[in-house]
Design a protein around this motif. Structure first.
Motif, PDB file in Angstrom:
ATOM      1  N   LEU A 181     -20.008   8.020 -11.076  1.00  0.00           N
ATOM      2  CA  LEU A 181     -20.774   8.363 -12.255  1.00  0.00           C
ATOM      3  C   LEU A 181     -21.010   9.987 -12.091  1.00  0.00           C
ATOM      4  N   ASP A 182     -21.228  10.578 -10.864  1.00  0.00           N
ATOM      5  CA  ASP A 182     -21.530  11.905 -10.539  1.00  0.00           C
ATOM      6  C   ASP A 182     -20.253  12.473 -10.789  1.00  0.00           C
ATOM      7  N   LEU A 183     -19.093  12.215 -10.449  1.00  0.00           N
ATOM      8  CA  LEU A 183     -17.827  12.988 -10.868  1.00  0.00           C
ATOM      9  C   LEU A 183     -17.644  12.804 -12.120  1.00  0.00           C
ATOM     10  N   ALA A 184     -17.947  11.612 -12.924  1.00  0.00           N
ATOM     11  CA  ALA A 184     -17.718  11.537 -14.379  1.00  0.00           C
ATOM     12  C   ALA A 184     -18.719  12.667 -15.165  1.00  0.00           C
ATOM     13  N   LYS A 213      -9.636  13.926 -16.888  1.00  0.00           N
ATOM     14  CA  LYS A 213      -8.770  12.776 -17.324  1.00  0.00           C
ATOM     15  C   LYS A 213      -7.665  12.603 -16.179  1.00  0.00           C
ATOM     16  N   LEU A 214      -7.662  11.192 -15.684  1.00  0.00           N
ATOM     17  CA  LEU A 214      -6.851  10.887 -14.591  1.00  0.00           C
ATOM     18  C   LEU A 214      -5.549  10.082 -14.900  1.00  0.00           C
ATOM     19  N   ALA A 215      -4.441  10.982 -14.493  1.00  0.00           N
ATOM     20  CA  ALA A 215      -3.316  10.379 -14.948  1.00  0.00           C
ATOM     21  C   ALA A 215      -2.926   9.345 -13.527  1.00  0.00           C
ATOM     22  N   PRO A 227       0.767  -1.253  -0.085  1.00  0.00           N
ATOM     23  CA  PRO A 227       0.012   0.012  -0.027  1.00  0.00           C
ATOM     24  C   PRO A 227       0.703   1.084  -0.117  1.00  0.00           C
ATOM     25  N   ALA A 228       2.063   1.222   0.379  1.00  0.00           N
ATOM     26  CA  ALA A 228       2.884   2.457   0.668  1.00  0.00           C
ATOM     27  C   ALA A 228       3.150   3.030  -0.777  1.00  0.00           C
ATOM     28  N   GLU A 229       3.316   2.065  -1.693  1.00  0.00           N
ATOM     29  CA  GLU A 229       3.563   2.626  -3.239  1.00  0.00           C
ATOM     30  C   GLU A 229       2.282   3.414  -3.807  1.00  0.00           C
ATOM     31  N   TRP A 230       1.106   3.253  -3.132  1.00  0.00           N
ATOM     32  CA  TRP A 230      -0.203   3.914  -3.629  1.00  0.00           C
ATOM     33  C   TRP A 230      -0.518   5.206  -2.593  1.00  0.00           C
ATOM     34  N   SER A 231      -1.313   6.156  -3.330  1.00  0.00           N
ATOM     35  CA  SER A 231      -2.160   6.884  -2.738  1.00  0.00           C
ATOM     36  C   SER A 231      -3.593   6.598  -2.844  1.00  0.00           C
ATOM     37  N   LEU A 232      -4.410   6.604  -1.850  1.00  0.00           N
ATOM     38  CA  LEU A 232      -5.838   5.996  -1.897  1.00  0.00           C
ATOM     39  C   LEU A 232      -6.684   7.071  -1.551  1.00  0.00           C
ATOM     40  N   TYR A 233      -7.443   7.461  -2.783  1.00  0.00           N
ATOM     41  CA  TYR A 233      -8.681   8.559  -2.452  1.00  0.00           C
ATOM     42  C   TYR A 233     -10.048   7.568  -2.418  1.00  0.00           C
ATOM     43  N   ALA A 234     -10.883   8.229  -1.452  1.00  0.00           N
ATOM     44  CA  ALA A 234     -11.941   7.143  -1.330  1.00  0.00           C
ATOM     45  C   ALA A 234     -13.138   8.305  -1.399  1.00  0.00           C
ATOM     46  N   HIS A 249     -15.916  17.548  -5.293  1.00  0.00           N
ATOM     47  CA  HIS A 249     -15.098  17.010  -6.261  1.00  0.00           C
ATOM     48  C   HIS A 249     -13.993  17.754  -6.451  1.00  0.00           C
ATOM     49  N   GLU A 250     -14.058  19.108  -6.300  1.00  0.00           N
ATOM     50  CA  GLU A 250     -13.011  20.036  -6.708  1.00  0.00           C
ATOM     51  C   GLU A 250     -11.851  20.015  -5.892  1.00  0.00           C
ATOM     52  N   ALA A 251     -11.945  19.633  -4.437  1.00  0.00           N
ATOM     53  CA  ALA A 251     -10.787  19.393  -3.693  1.00  0.00           C
ATOM     54  C   ALA A 251     -10.158  17.913  -4.265  1.00  0.00           C
ATOM     55  N   LEU A 252     -10.987  16.922  -4.290  1.00  0.00           N
ATOM     56  CA  LEU A 252     -10.468  15.528  -4.901  1.00  0.00           C
ATOM     57  C   LEU A 252      -9.610  15.702  -5.919  1.00  0.00           C
ATOM     58  N   LEU A 253     -10.057  16.526  -6.994  1.00  0.00           N
ATOM     59  CA  LEU A 253      -9.245  16.412  -8.263  1.00  0.00           C
ATOM     60  C   LEU A 253      -8.065  17.255  -7.946  1.00  0.00           C
ATOM     61  N   ARG A 254      -8.171  18.427  -7.479  1.00  0.00           N
ATOM     62  CA  ARG A 254      -6.818  19.137  -7.243  1.00  0.00           C
ATOM     63  C   ARG A 254      -5.885  18.415  -6.275  1.00  0.00           C
ATOM     64  N   ASP A 255      -6.427  17.472  -5.249  1.00  0.00           N
ATOM     65  CA  ASP A 255      -5.564  16.865  -4.627  1.00  0.00           C
ATOM     66  C   ASP A 255      -4.800  15.792  -5.429  1.00  0.00           C
ATOM     67  N   MET A 256      -5.696  15.298  -6.065  1.00  0.00           N
ATOM     68  CA  MET A 256      -4.966  13.978  -7.051  1.00  0.00           C
ATOM     69  C   MET A 256      -4.069  14.645  -7.999  1.00  0.00           C
TER      70      MET A 256
END
Length: 321
Positions: A179-182, A188-190, A114-121, A155-162
Motif C-alpha cells: 500500500l505504501d508503494l501504491a 504500472k507494473l508490466a 522458479p527459474a522462469e520468474w524473478s522474485l522481488y520481496a 522504492h526507487e531501486a525496486l522499481l528501477r530494477d523491476m
C-alpha cells in the motif's frame, strides 16, 4: 511409516487419509503437548479411524509449549512476527531440507519452475527481525529464480530494477508495504504478479480485503492480486491467484469447525474456524486449530473472512473481519 518425501507423491484423497492417520498416530505418541492435549480432552488416539476424526491442536500452544517430536536438535526455530506485548509462536524445524522441499514443491504446484520468474520481496518488517520462515523461503526462492532480491524501503531501486528485468516477475510484499508503494508511486507494473501477505501488522488501519485489492489493482495496473497464506506454525503454504480463494498443495487440507465447539466439524460452505492439516509438519504437529475464520468449498479451496473474536492479531497473513 510414511517416508519424509512420500507426502509429495500424494495424488488422491485415500492416499492423503492414509498418510494423515499414520502421522497422527506417531505424533499422538511422540509430541508431548499434543499427547497431553489429547489426554486432557479425552480423545483416545486408538479410537481415531478416519481423517475426519483427528483432533486439532490449538495454535496458541506454539506460544507456550515446545511442539516438537523426538530428541534430535532442530536445525532452526522459526518465530512468528508479533506486535508489542504479544508472545511469538516458536516452531522448531528439525529439517531445513524438508522445509525447502516443501515450499519449492508448493511454489511449483501453482507457479511452475522458479527459474522462469524473478522474485522481488518487499518485506521490511520481516527483514528487521530474526527467525522469519517467510524471509528464509523468499531468500531461497530468489536464489532459485536467479533474479530479483530483497528491498527494505528503497522504492526507487525496486522499481528501477523491476523495469530493467525482462523476465516475468512476482512482487511479494507485506500488505502495508504494498500500500505504501501504491500510494507513493502508483507504478504500472508490466509482466508482474503482485502477491500480498502478512497484513497491516499494526502499521496501518485495516481495510476490507476486496477494497484492498481494488486499490492495489488500480495503482499497479494489474487485473488481480495474488496472496500467500502461511504462518510460522506451518511448513506449507497455500496460494490465492485472485479473489481471496486459496488452494492447498496435495499434502495440505483445510476444514472448518464450530467456533464454540472445536470438535464439531462443519460442512462445505459453512463459516467457521479454520483447521489445517499440514503433513509437512512432520516433526511438530500436523493438525493445527487456527484462529482464522473462513469457508471451505467442496473442491477444497478456502476463503478467509477474518479472525475469531478476541484472538490475537496474527503477524502473518492478517485478514480483517
Amino acid at each position: 511409516m510414511t517416508g519424509t518425501n512420500d507426502i509429495f507423491d500424494i495424488a488422491t484423497d485415500a492416499e492423503f487419509e492414509a498418510a494423515a492417520l499414520e502421522i497422527f498416530r506417531r505424533q499422538a505418541a511422540e509430541c508431548p503437548p499434543y499427547r497431553e492435549y489429547l489426554s486432557l480432552t479425552g480423545k483416545n488416539p486408538d479410537e481415531v479411524r478416519t481423517f475426519g476424526e483427528i483432533p486439532y491442536l490449538p495454535i496458541e500452544l506454539f506460544k507456550t509449549h515446545d511442539v516438537y517430536c523426538g530428541d534430535a536438535e532442530p536445525e532452526a526455530v522459526f518465530t512468528s512476527s508479533s506486535t508489542t506485548g504479544m508472545t511469538p509462536s516458536r516452531h522448531a524445524m528439525r529439517s531445513l531440507a524438508l522445509y525447502e522441499e516443501t515450499f519449492r514443491a508448493s511454489f511449483r504446484t501453482f507457479y511452475g519452475d522458479p527459474a522462469e520468474w524473478s522474485l522481488y520481496a518487499l518485506l521490511p518488517n520481516y527483514l528487521r527481525r530474526k527467525g522469519s520462515s517467510l524471509v528464509y523461503m523468499a531468500d531461497r526462492l530468489i536464489g532459485d529464480c536467479g533474479s530479483g532480491g530483497f528491498y527494505l524501503d528503497d522504492h526507487e531501486a525496486l522499481l528501477r530494477d523491476m523495469a530493467a528485468d525482462p523476465k516475468p516477475k512476482i512482487l511479494l510484499g507485506v500488505t502495508y508495504a504494498l500500500l505504501d508503494l501504491a500510494e507513493r508511486h502508483a507504478p504500472k507494473l508490466a509482466q508482474t504478479i503482485v502477491m500480498e501477505t502478512g497484513g497491516m501488522k499494526g502499521y496501518r488501519e485495516e481495510m476490507a480485503k476486496e477494497r484492498l485489492h481494488e486499490v492495489l489493482c488500480e495503482a499497479f495496473g494489474v487485473k488481480t492480486i495474488h496472496s500467500e497464506y502461511g504462518m510460522a506454525e506451518l511448513t506449507s503454504q497455500a496460494y490465492s491467484q485472485g479473489g481471496n480463494r486459496f488452494r492447498c498443495p496435495p499434502w495440505m487440507r483445510v476444514t472448518t469447525r464450530d467456533v464454540n465447539d472445536p470438535f464439531d466439524r462443519l460442512p462445505a460452505g459453512a463459516r467457521g474456524g479454520l483447521n489445517i492439516a499440514d503433513l509437512a509438519n512432520r516433526w511438530s504437529c500436523a493438525f493445527i486449530e487456527t484462529q482464522d475464520v473462513g469457508r471451505v468449498q467442496a473442491d477444497g479451496s478456502f476463503e478467509i473472512d477474518g479472525r475469531i473474536d478476541h484472538a490475537e492479531i496474527r503477524g502473518c497473513n492478517l485478514l480483517v473481519q
